[in-house]
Design a protein around this motif. Sequence first.
Motif, PDB file in Angstrom:
ATOM      1  N   ARG A 101       1.039  -1.319   0.165  1.00 54.33           N
ATOM      2  CA  ARG A 101       0.011  -0.038  -0.089  1.00 54.33           C
ATOM      3  C   ARG A 101       1.079   1.352  -0.071  1.00 54.33           C
ATOM      4  NH1 ARG A 101      -3.040   0.849   4.624  1.00 54.33           N
ATOM      5  NH2 ARG A 101      -4.366   2.272   3.282  1.00 54.33           N
ATOM      6  N   SER A 102       0.635   2.076  -1.100  1.00 57.56           N
ATOM      7  CA  SER A 102       1.616   3.256  -0.981  1.00 57.56           C
ATOM      8  C   SER A 102       0.820   4.609  -0.999  1.00 57.56           C
ATOM      9  CB  SER A 102       2.527   3.280  -2.216  1.00 57.56           C
ATOM     10  OG  SER A 102       1.599   3.514  -3.342  1.00 57.56           O
ATOM     11  N   ALA A 103       1.146   5.737  -1.048  1.00 59.87           N
ATOM     12  CA  ALA A 103       0.792   6.952  -1.438  1.00 59.87           C
ATOM     13  C   ALA A 103       0.022   7.044  -2.837  1.00 59.87           C
ATOM     14  CB  ALA A 103       1.530   8.028  -1.133  1.00 59.87           C
ATOM     15  N   VAL A 104      -1.173   7.678  -2.972  1.00 58.44           N
ATOM     16  CA  VAL A 104      -1.637   7.527  -4.600  1.00 58.44           C
ATOM     17  C   VAL A 104      -0.599   8.170  -5.323  1.00 58.44           C
ATOM     18  CG1 VAL A 104      -3.308   8.643  -5.789  1.00 58.44           C
ATOM     19  CG2 VAL A 104      -3.860   7.892  -3.385  1.00 58.44           C
ATOM     20  N   LYS A 105       0.267   9.475  -4.876  1.00 60.81           N
ATOM     21  CA  LYS A 105       0.834  10.070  -5.972  1.00 60.81           C
ATOM     22  C   LYS A 105       2.056   9.130  -6.429  1.00 60.81           C
ATOM     23  CE  LYS A 105       3.931  12.004  -2.174  1.00 60.81           C
ATOM     24  NZ  LYS A 105       4.953  11.226  -2.259  1.00 60.81           N
ATOM     25  N   ALA A 145      -3.445   1.821  -3.569  1.00 56.54           N
ATOM     26  CA  ALA A 145      -2.913   3.326  -3.228  1.00 56.54           C
ATOM     27  C   ALA A 145      -3.623   3.714  -2.202  1.00 56.54           C
ATOM     28  CB  ALA A 145      -3.045   4.418  -4.270  1.00 56.54           C
ATOM     29  N   GLY A 146      -3.285   4.110  -1.175  1.00 56.42           N
ATOM     30  CA  GLY A 146      -4.034   4.693   0.164  1.00 56.42           C
ATOM     31  C   GLY A 146      -4.225   6.178   0.252  1.00 56.42           C
ATOM     32  N   ARG A 147      -5.425   6.875   0.440  1.00 54.71           N
ATOM     33  CA  ARG A 147      -5.168   8.135   0.462  1.00 54.71           C
ATOM     34  C   ARG A 147      -4.763   8.714   1.809  1.00 54.71           C
ATOM     35  NH1 ARG A 147      -7.652  10.506  -3.646  1.00 54.71           N
ATOM     36  NH2 ARG A 147      -9.179   9.264  -5.018  1.00 54.71           N
ATOM     37  N   GLU A 148      -4.730   7.926   2.829  1.00 63.52           N
ATOM     38  CA  GLU A 148      -4.153   8.292   4.232  1.00 63.52           C
ATOM     39  C   GLU A 148      -2.703   8.115   4.223  1.00 63.52           C
ATOM     40  OE1 GLU A 148      -4.760   3.986   4.497  1.00 63.52           O
ATOM     41  OE2 GLU A 148      -5.717   5.526   3.271  1.00 63.52           O
ATOM     42  N   THR A 151       5.604   3.582   5.921  1.00 65.70           N
ATOM     43  CA  THR A 151       5.166   5.016   5.672  1.00 65.70           C
ATOM     44  C   THR A 151       5.951   6.225   6.309  1.00 65.70           C
ATOM     45  OG1 THR A 151       3.694   5.025   7.713  1.00 65.70           O
ATOM     46  CG2 THR A 151       2.900   3.970   5.572  1.00 65.70           C
ATOM     47  N   ALA A 163       0.708   9.627   3.233  1.00 68.78           N
ATOM     48  CA  ALA A 163       1.461  10.612   2.608  1.00 68.78           C
ATOM     49  C   ALA A 163       2.651  10.451   1.849  1.00 68.78           C
ATOM     50  CB  ALA A 163       1.595  11.667   3.843  1.00 68.78           C
TER      51      ALA A 163
END
Length: 200
Positions: A126-130, A155-158, A177, A160
């Motif tokens: 799970r990574s940042a959306v960007k 992708a996780g919105r939470e 993270t 950063a």
Amino acid sequence: MAEELQSLLEKINQDGVMKAEAKKAEIIADAEAQAARIVAEAEKNAANIVKAAEKDSEAITNRAASALEQAKRDIVLQLRDELAGRLHQAVADAGAKALSPEFMAGLVRELALAFSAAPESVITVRSAVKDADALEKALQAALADSFVKAPQLFAGREIAGGMEVSFDGGKCFYDFTLDAVTDLMDEYIGANLASAFKAQ
């Protein structure tokens, strides 16, 4: 008769002078005694005023010393908090730069090689959306030769920055993270910073 009268007048005069002298001496003695009492009372009052002034001065000095000590503690605490805040931001900025998709893909590869015995193990990231698209490409390149199943990337919105990695349905889980890395560094830096300020 004249002589007797003269003698009587002289006696009256002498008695009057003696009484006047006695009265004068009494008045002077009373005045001197009263003056001595006034001086003694004034000295006593002066001593009390000096004693009270010394006590007040000591209390003021103690209050001033206490206020200065408190101000010193407050300044040190504010300085420590300011430094901790700046270090936190510096760590977060450095972490954001360091946790690039390429670095994270290499980290997943190393973890997979070290902790996942079976090439068909399911790897979930799970990574940042960007970072999701770049990380997916980097993961495919890094793991293509070693694992049968492609990593599952979400992708996780939470998130950063950075990533969470798990193997075999979450049996092995790693939190890389940006928040976790920053918290870890904050804890390390904070403890050392507190020790440095405590030593002072």
